[in-house]
Design a protein around this motif. Structure first.
Motif, PDB file in Angstrom:
ATOM      1  N   ASN A  56       5.749 -15.288 -19.238  1.00 40.31           N
ATOM      2  CA  ASN A  56       5.191 -14.347 -20.205  1.00 40.31           C
ATOM      3  C   ASN A  56       6.308 -13.584 -20.921  1.00 40.31           C
ATOM      4  O   ASN A  56       6.999 -12.785 -20.303  1.00 40.31           O
ATOM      5  N   PRO A  57       6.465 -13.846 -22.211  1.00 36.47           N
ATOM      6  CA  PRO A  57       7.586 -13.219 -22.911  1.00 36.47           C
ATOM      7  C   PRO A  57       7.299 -11.792 -23.372  1.00 36.47           C
ATOM      8  O   PRO A  57       8.136 -11.176 -24.025  1.00 36.47           O
ATOM      9  N   GLN A  58       6.111 -11.288 -23.055  1.00 44.72           N
ATOM     10  CA  GLN A  58       5.776  -9.936 -23.536  1.00 44.72           C
ATOM     11  C   GLN A  58       6.482  -8.871 -22.704  1.00 44.72           C
ATOM     12  O   GLN A  58       6.618  -8.997 -21.498  1.00 44.72           O
ATOM     13  N   GLY A 222       6.654 -24.968 -26.699  1.00 43.03           N
ATOM     14  CA  GLY A 222       6.416 -24.337 -25.397  1.00 43.03           C
ATOM     15  C   GLY A 222       6.027 -22.874 -25.515  1.00 43.03           C
ATOM     16  O   GLY A 222       6.005 -22.157 -24.519  1.00 43.03           O
ATOM     17  N   PHE A 223       5.726 -22.412 -26.712  1.00 43.60           N
ATOM     18  CA  PHE A 223       5.312 -21.015 -26.858  1.00 43.60           C
ATOM     19  C   PHE A 223       3.835 -20.921 -26.503  1.00 43.60           C
ATOM     20  O   PHE A 223       2.993 -21.506 -27.175  1.00 43.60           O
ATOM     21  N   ARG A 224       3.530 -20.197 -25.457  1.00 40.54           N
ATOM     22  CA  ARG A 224       2.149 -20.101 -24.998  1.00 40.54           C
ATOM     23  C   ARG A 224       1.502 -18.780 -25.393  1.00 40.54           C
ATOM     24  O   ARG A 224       0.337 -18.722 -25.757  1.00 40.54           O
ATOM     25  N   VAL A 225       2.265 -17.708 -25.234  1.00 38.34           N
ATOM     26  CA  VAL A 225       1.717 -16.373 -25.468  1.00 38.34           C
ATOM     27  C   VAL A 225       2.508 -15.711 -26.583  1.00 38.34           C
ATOM     28  O   VAL A 225       3.735 -15.733 -26.547  1.00 38.34           O
ATOM     29  N   PRO A 226       1.849 -15.135 -27.570  1.00 39.29           N
ATOM     30  CA  PRO A 226       2.638 -14.463 -28.613  1.00 39.29           C
ATOM     31  C   PRO A 226       3.325 -13.216 -28.068  1.00 39.29           C
ATOM     32  O   PRO A 226       2.753 -12.513 -27.240  1.00 39.29           O
ATOM     33  N   VAL A 229       5.813  -8.632 -31.225  1.00 35.52           N
ATOM     34  CA  VAL A 229       6.069  -8.607 -32.669  1.00 35.52           C
ATOM     35  C   VAL A 229       5.276  -9.714 -33.369  1.00 35.52           C
ATOM     36  O   VAL A 229       4.787  -9.527 -34.497  1.00 35.52           O
ATOM     37  N   GLN A 230       5.089 -10.825 -32.690  1.00 37.16           N
ATOM     38  CA  GLN A 230       4.283 -11.915 -33.274  1.00 37.16           C
ATOM     39  C   GLN A 230       2.815 -11.501 -33.320  1.00 37.16           C
ATOM     40  O   GLN A 230       2.112 -11.741 -34.309  1.00 37.16           O
ATOM     41  N   MET A 231       2.389 -10.854 -32.249  1.00 36.42           N
ATOM     42  CA  MET A 231       1.012 -10.388 -32.175  1.00 36.42           C
ATOM     43  C   MET A 231       0.686  -9.421 -33.323  1.00 36.42           C
ATOM     44  O   MET A 231      -0.375  -9.482 -33.927  1.00 36.42           O
ATOM     45  N   ALA A 261      11.535  -4.544 -33.814  1.00 29.10           N
ATOM     46  CA  ALA A 261      11.113  -4.959 -32.475  1.00 29.10           C
ATOM     47  C   ALA A 261      12.348  -5.300 -31.650  1.00 29.10           C
ATOM     48  O   ALA A 261      13.386  -5.676 -32.204  1.00 29.10           O
ATOM     49  N   PRO A 262      12.242  -5.170 -30.318  1.00 32.16           N
ATOM     50  CA  PRO A 262      13.421  -5.378 -29.480  1.00 32.16           C
ATOM     51  C   PRO A 262      14.127  -6.718 -29.713  1.00 32.16           C
ATOM     52  O   PRO A 262      13.517  -7.683 -30.192  1.00 32.16           O
ATOM     53  N   THR A 263      15.388  -6.742 -29.337  1.00 34.33           N
ATOM     54  CA  THR A 263      16.160  -7.980 -29.431  1.00 34.33           C
ATOM     55  C   THR A 263      15.500  -9.056 -28.565  1.00 34.33           C
ATOM     56  O   THR A 263      14.932  -8.737 -27.513  1.00 34.33           O
ATOM     57  N   GLY A 264      15.560 -10.270 -29.025  1.00 34.08           N
ATOM     58  CA  GLY A 264      15.035 -11.393 -28.235  1.00 34.08           C
ATOM     59  C   GLY A 264      13.528 -11.423 -28.142  1.00 34.08           C
ATOM     60  O   GLY A 264      12.966 -12.103 -27.286  1.00 34.08           O
ATOM     61  N   SER A 265      12.838 -10.695 -29.046  1.00 31.22           N
ATOM     62  CA  SER A 265      11.379 -10.637 -28.911  1.00 31.22           C
ATOM     63  C   SER A 265      10.662 -11.605 -29.852  1.00 31.22           C
ATOM     64  O   SER A 265       9.451 -11.527 -30.012  1.00 31.22           O
ATOM     65  N   GLY A 266      11.415 -12.498 -30.478  1.00 34.52           N
ATOM     66  CA  GLY A 266      10.761 -13.549 -31.260  1.00 34.52           C
ATOM     67  C   GLY A 266      10.467 -13.176 -32.708  1.00 34.52           C
ATOM     68  O   GLY A 266       9.468 -13.616 -33.274  1.00 34.52           O
ATOM     69  N   LYS A 267      11.380 -12.430 -33.316  1.00 33.31           N
ATOM     70  CA  LYS A 267      11.169 -12.054 -34.725  1.00 33.31           C
ATOM     71  C   LYS A 267      11.341 -13.276 -35.636  1.00 33.31           C
ATOM     72  O   LYS A 267      10.711 -13.368 -36.677  1.00 33.31           O
ATOM     73  N   THR A 268      12.216 -14.197 -35.222  1.00 34.35           N
ATOM     74  CA  THR A 268      12.508 -15.330 -36.111  1.00 34.35           C
ATOM     75  C   THR A 268      11.251 -16.112 -36.491  1.00 34.35           C
ATOM     76  O   THR A 268      11.007 -16.357 -37.668  1.00 34.35           O
ATOM     77  N   ILE A 269      10.449 -16.499 -35.484  1.00 33.66           N
ATOM     78  CA  ILE A 269       9.267 -17.274 -35.883  1.00 33.66           C
ATOM     79  C   ILE A 269       8.237 -16.381 -36.570  1.00 33.66           C
ATOM     80  O   ILE A 269       7.401 -16.855 -37.324  1.00 33.66           O
ATOM     81  N   SER A 270       8.339 -15.066 -36.340  1.00 43.54           N
ATOM     82  CA  SER A 270       7.400 -14.160 -37.011  1.00 43.54           C
ATOM     83  C   SER A 270       7.596 -14.196 -38.530  1.00 43.54           C
ATOM     84  O   SER A 270       6.657 -13.978 -39.281  1.00 43.54           O
ATOM     85  N   GLY A 624      18.690 -11.235 -21.639  1.00 42.79           N
ATOM     86  CA  GLY A 624      17.290 -10.807 -21.497  1.00 42.79           C
ATOM     87  C   GLY A 624      16.431 -11.273 -22.657  1.00 42.79           C
ATOM     88  O   GLY A 624      15.540 -10.562 -23.096  1.00 42.79           O
ATOM     89  N   ARG A 625      16.674 -12.474 -23.166  1.00 40.16           N
ATOM     90  CA  ARG A 625      15.921 -12.989 -24.315  1.00 40.16           C
ATOM     91  C   ARG A 625      14.512 -13.396 -23.898  1.00 40.16           C
ATOM     92  O   ARG A 625      14.297 -13.828 -22.762  1.00 40.16           O
ATOM     93  N   ALA A 626      13.587 -13.252 -24.806  1.00 40.81           N
ATOM     94  CA  ALA A 626      12.182 -13.642 -24.603  1.00 40.81           C
ATOM     95  C   ALA A 626      11.627 -13.099 -23.283  1.00 40.81           C
ATOM     96  O   ALA A 626      10.951 -13.796 -22.539  1.00 40.81           O
TER      97      ALA A 626
HETATM   98  N1  LIG Z   1       6.026 -16.600 -28.000  1.00 40.38           N
HETATM   99  C1  LIG Z   1       7.138 -16.948 -27.416  1.00 40.38           C
HETATM  100  N2  LIG Z   1       7.148 -17.348 -26.129  1.00 40.38           N
HETATM  101  C2  LIG Z   1       8.296 -17.692 -25.509  1.00 40.38           C
HETATM  102  N3  LIG Z   1       9.509 -17.673 -26.109  1.00 40.38           N
HETATM  103  C3  LIG Z   1       9.557 -17.273 -27.382  1.00 40.38           C
HETATM  104  C4  LIG Z   1       8.395 -16.902 -28.110  1.00 40.38           C
HETATM  105  N4  LIG Z   1       8.761 -16.578 -29.371  1.00 40.38           N
HETATM  106  C5  LIG Z   1      10.099 -16.737 -29.437  1.00 40.38           C
HETATM  107  N5  LIG Z   1      10.574 -17.170 -28.254  1.00 40.38           N
HETATM  108  C6  LIG Z   1      11.978 -17.450 -27.913  1.00 40.38           C
HETATM  109  O1  LIG Z   1      12.595 -16.191 -27.711  1.00 40.38           O
HETATM  110  C7  LIG Z   1      13.971 -16.264 -28.028  1.00 40.38           C
HETATM  111  C8  LIG Z   1      14.351 -15.082 -28.907  1.00 40.38           C
HETATM  112  O2  LIG Z   1      13.730 -15.217 -30.162  1.00 40.38           O
HETATM  113  P1  LIG Z   1      14.412 -14.672 -31.496  1.00 40.38           P
HETATM  114  O3  LIG Z   1      15.804 -15.166 -31.598  1.00 40.38           O
HETATM  115  O4  LIG Z   1      13.496 -14.935 -32.592  1.00 40.38           O
HETATM  116  O5  LIG Z   1      14.453 -13.115 -31.155  1.00 40.38           O
HETATM  117  P2  LIG Z   1      14.761 -11.909 -32.145  1.00 40.38           P
HETATM  118  O6  LIG Z   1      13.675 -10.930 -31.948  1.00 40.38           O
HETATM  119  O7  LIG Z   1      15.010 -12.407 -33.507  1.00 40.38           O
HETATM  120  O8  LIG Z   1      16.086 -11.353 -31.482  1.00 40.38           O
HETATM  121  P3  LIG Z   1      17.310 -10.556 -32.172  1.00 40.38           P
HETATM  122  O9  LIG Z   1      16.822  -9.173 -32.474  1.00 40.38           O
HETATM  123  O10 LIG Z   1      18.347 -10.570 -31.135  1.00 40.38           O
HETATM  124  O11 LIG Z   1      17.645 -11.288 -33.407  1.00 40.38           O
HETATM  125  C9  LIG Z   1      14.179 -17.603 -28.706  1.00 40.38           C
HETATM  126  O12 LIG Z   1      14.782 -18.463 -27.771  1.00 40.38           O
HETATM  127  C10 LIG Z   1      12.788 -18.070 -29.032  1.00 40.38           C
HETATM  128  O13 LIG Z   1      12.681 -19.468 -29.000  1.00 40.38           O
END
Ligand SMILES: Nc1ncnc2c1ncn2[C@@H]1O[C@H](COP(=O)(O)OP(=O)(O)OP(=O)(O)O)[C@@H](O)[C@H]1O
Length: 759
Positions: A56-58, A222-226, A229-231, A261-270, A624-626
């Motif tokens: 759970n990445p939340q 493999g992303f199961r739960v938003p 920041v995605q939510m 949103a915090p670092t590593g919280s998945g902003k890129t796909i957002s 501490g990513r994701a």
């Molecule tokens: N829903 C999700 N479930 C699991 N892993 C995820 C999910 N969304 C993103 N990730 C993974 O989380 C990691 C961090 O994502 P990302 O680089 O987008 O973070 P970020 O918020 O942009 O961080 P930063 O602020 O450091 O740039 C990546 O490896 C990404 O693949």
């Protein structure tokens, strides 16, 4: 030698073991202030971010008040289990049986007919029409995940006043003149809105009409739960009207957005999902051409190429082309009319030594640009300067460049790490790019883990100006996840004082080679990143450490250095080796502090104190990513740093407060230390941000070496004596020449300036 053990990466605890260790990690805080060793190493956690994926990445999952009641009410007798009443599988265990758990991780399944991977949510969604939450439900879910939306400007009417802002005003202390002024200017009239949260990725397709292929690609990754920041951002950016419902904010022309949103919280796909979706929507209307519709700007080329990779993974099978900007690329752009060209100062900061706008790639002759076909691009990812070079048509910009081209096809401008892109270091370049996006329907989204309020105001003001110019108004909505400007709450922070610069080197070596179980804290297991203040220091530290790893364990190949003075290909090779686990210790500068995602980095060492609180947040956030736990961020400080440690200590204290680590038992920064640390004057903060600790810029006593002070002094005296003897000889020779000149016999010479003894 126990180095093999220390450097071993083969720790793969079982799931149950991991849970037990996770529990241990929350109770065992190894943090120390002033280098006080808190716990023996034997008692510390062995959970490592590199030890596996976290299901759970939340980061936040607070209890929803009254959710269990609502959950029970909705459950009809004999009804099938839906994702709304899924029994919690959450490892935090904070939702009890029968509670609503919108966010439980789902099992992977395959579609029996197409053999396509589908997730549990998708299966459920197929069975019933998606139901939007009512306003109170949205509010409860958003609060439980600490998501707060504020309309900063350009709103229509309605919404709700920003309650916390109002409270703040009530409780204001003397000297809060600025707040009073803000009130007078009506700044407290900020609206809070509660858009639909994304409860499961399956909703993207069935509720928000995301292209099937893109939603498949999300599952495939493999992303199961938003994540939070995605939510919060995806519904709003994909279908603002549906997400906001009757919030009475005019979103007819979309929204402009700040995502904090915090670092590593998945902003890129957002930001990538809405960009791809926008392109595919227009394709569905029959336009199959590649038109550059989105531009993503990132401050470093490492981050830019990472975004390209992420984008390509999401766009597999859609035909959307995500392209990295290169000097040789010819983009579809229009020439600006003579009067519309604007002069742009090229303000690369030479002082910082780490400005990332430089582009050395591409040997192709730019004079050929006219003859080249226009590249097929849908989403362009770029650093600021290389795109500005294209727009100005200049090969090597001087202090001023003239922007001659516009990109009218661009409808989405995405600024990743927006606070640094709009900081004076890159501001003029970024603004020039923004201005070159002339489409009246341009939508702006800005993303970062940190965002100073002056940057937010700058964005709001620019949008207002633009709206007047083009006659289109869009609300600027800000999403904050958790507490603004704090580091990820799921890692351990350590502040370590050493009396001298040399002490830091010893302390770093001790992290690599703990000699006894009484060493402070856990060993920092590779792979980890070490940040220094300057390129020279990164290089010097690399020279010192490169033979620390025995040959049998890989030797000097295990330690690498990466900074902006290296060429493109050297940089990408090092990145690839670090990602592949070949490099265990990567020494670097702030060039890798932002955005770069190495999933398995176990720790970060701030060998030199970061230049600002924001820099600390970003550096520490490389681990501490994701939502992964077990990462450690160690910050060394010496006497020279004391005036600047307070900002770092404040960030650590706030981060730990979020993780509920407070008081005497759990916190890294005790109150006495916070009180004792001197406050930093504004001017000093600014200087530190731009130049770092001054004494470290020129080597000298702050240089990185293993030689003792006595040895260095002896060496300096020896060099000084040689220099003095040379000088005497030179002066003797010059006086001879002077005598000869006076006598009209030969040329004059200038005495070299005596530079003094080091140390
Ligand atoms: N829903 C999700 N479930 C699991 N892993 C995820 C999910 N969304 C993103 N990730 C993974 O989380 C990691 C961090 O994502 P990302 O680089 O987008 O973070 P970020 O918020 O942009 O961080 P930063 O602020 O450091 O740039 C990546 O490896 C990404 O693949």
């Amino acid at each position: 030698m126990d180095i093999f053990k220390v450097l071993s990466r083969g720790i793969k605890p079982t799931q149950s073991k991991r849970s037990a260790q996770a529990a241990a990690s929350t109770t065992t805080n190894t943090a120390s202030a002033g280098s006080t060793s808190a716990k023996p190493a034997a008692a510390t956690t062995t959970v490592l971010p590199s030890a596996g994926a976290r299901p759970n990445p939340q980061l936040y999952h607070d209890e929803i008040p009254g959710a269990s009641q609502r959950g029970k009410k909705r459950k009809r007798k004999g009804s099938k289990k839906t994702d709304d009443d899924a029994v919690p599988e959450n490892e935090d265990g904070d939702v009890s049986d029968g509670d609503v758990d919108f966010f439980a991780p789902k099992e992977e399944q395959k579609d029996s007919q197409t053999n396509r991977v589908v997730d549990e949510d998708e299966v459920q969604q197929k069975k019933r029409k998606p139901k939007l939450l009512d306003r109170e439900e949205c509010r409860a879910v958003l609060r439980s995940h600490r998501l707060k939306f504020t309309v900063l400007s350009g709103s229509g009417v309605g919404g709700e006043e920003d309650e916390p802002a109002r409270k703040k005003v009530k409780g204001k202390k003397k000297g809060d003149k600025r707040e009073e002024d803000d009130d007078k200017k009506g700044k407290k009239e900020k609206l809070q809105v509660y858009p639909q949260p994304l409860r499961a990725f399956g909703e993207l397709r069935y509720t928000y009409d995301l292209h099937t292929t893109v939603s498949d690609n999300i599952v495939r990754q493999g992303f199961r739960v938003p994540t939070e920041v995605q939510m919060g951002s995806l519904p709003l950016l994909l279908r603002p009207g549906m997400a906001l419902g009757d919030a009475e904010v005019n979103v007819e022309r979309g929204v402009d957005f700040l995502g904090i949103a915090p670092t590593g919280s998945g902003k890129t796909i957002s930001f990538l999902i809405p960009a791809i979706d926008g392109i595919l929507k227009r394709r569905r209307e029959g336009d199959e051409e590649h038109v550059m519709e989105a531009v993503v700007v990132a401050p470093t080329r490492e981050l830019a190429s990472q975004i390209v990779n992420e984008g390509r993974k999401l766009a597999i099978g859609t035909g959307v082309r995500v392209v990295l900007m290169k000097r040789s690329l010819r983009l579809a752009a229009e020439d600006l009319a003579k009067g519309e060209e604007h002069e742009q100062e090229d303000n690369e900061d030479e002082e910082s030594g780490e400005s990332e706008a430089e582009e050395s790639e591409g040997s192709e002759d730019e004079h050929d640009q006219g003859a080249k076909p226009v590249a097929k691009v849908d989403i362009l990812v770029t650093t600021p300067k290389i795109l500005l070079n294209f727009l100005s048509g200049e090969k090597a910009p001087g202090k001023k460049v003239t922007v001659r081209k516009a990109m009218p096809s661009v409808r989405s401008l995405i600024l990743d790490e927006a606070d640094v892109l709009l900081d004076p270091l890159f501001r003029k370049q970024t603004m020039a790019i923004w201005r070159a996006c002339t489409n009246p329907d341009l939508n702006l989204t800005c993303w970062s883990a940190t965002m100073a309020s002056n940057i937010e105001s700058l964005v709001a003001k620019e949008l207002e100006k633009r709206s007047k110019r083009v006659g289109v108004t869009r609300p600027l909505i800000r999403l904050v996840v958790g507490l603004k400007d704090t580091a990820v709450p799921n890692i351990t922070h350590k502040l370590t004082y050493t009396a001298t610069e040399q002490g830091k080197l010893l302390a770093l070596r001790q992290l690599l080679h703990p000699v006894s179980s009484a060493d402070s804290g856990p060993p920092l297991r590779p792979p980890f990143l070490v940040f220094t203040q300057t390129i020279e220091r990164a290089q010097a530290l690399h020279d010192e450490l490169q033979y620390d790893i025995p040959l049998e364990a890989g030797g000097s190949a295990r330690v690498a250095v990466l900074h902006s003075s290296l060429g493109d290909s050297a940089r990408s090779k090092i990145m690839a080796r670090f990602r592949a686990g070949e490099v265990w210790v990567l020494i670097t500068t702030d060039v890798l502090a932002r955005g770069v995602d190495f999933a398995g980095v176990n720790g970060v060492v701030n060998y030199d104190v970061p230049g600002s609180a924001a820099a600390y947040v970003h550096r520490a956030g490389r681990t501490g990513r994701a939502g992964r736990e077990g990462g450690v961020a160690v910050t060394f400080y010496t006497k020279d740093d004391i005036p600047f440690v307070k900002s770092v200590a404040n960030v650590i204290a706030a981060s730990e407060k979020q993780a509920s680590k407070t008081g005497t038992e759990g916190a890294t920064v005790q109150k006495w230390l916070l009180d004792a640390l001197p406050k930093v004057a504004k001017e000093d903060k600014r200087k530190l941000k731009v130049r770092g600790v001054e004494s470290r810029r020129q080597g000298g006593k702050a240089s990185i070496t293993t030689k003792s002070t006595w040895e260095r002094r002896r060496e300096n005296n020896r060099l000084g004596a040689i220099e003095a003897s040379k000088r005497r000889k030179r002066m003797a020779a010059q006086s001879a020449v002077g005598d000869a000149e006076r006598d009209g016999d030969g040329e004059g010479g200038e005495a070299e300036e005596w530079s003094g003894l080091e140390d």
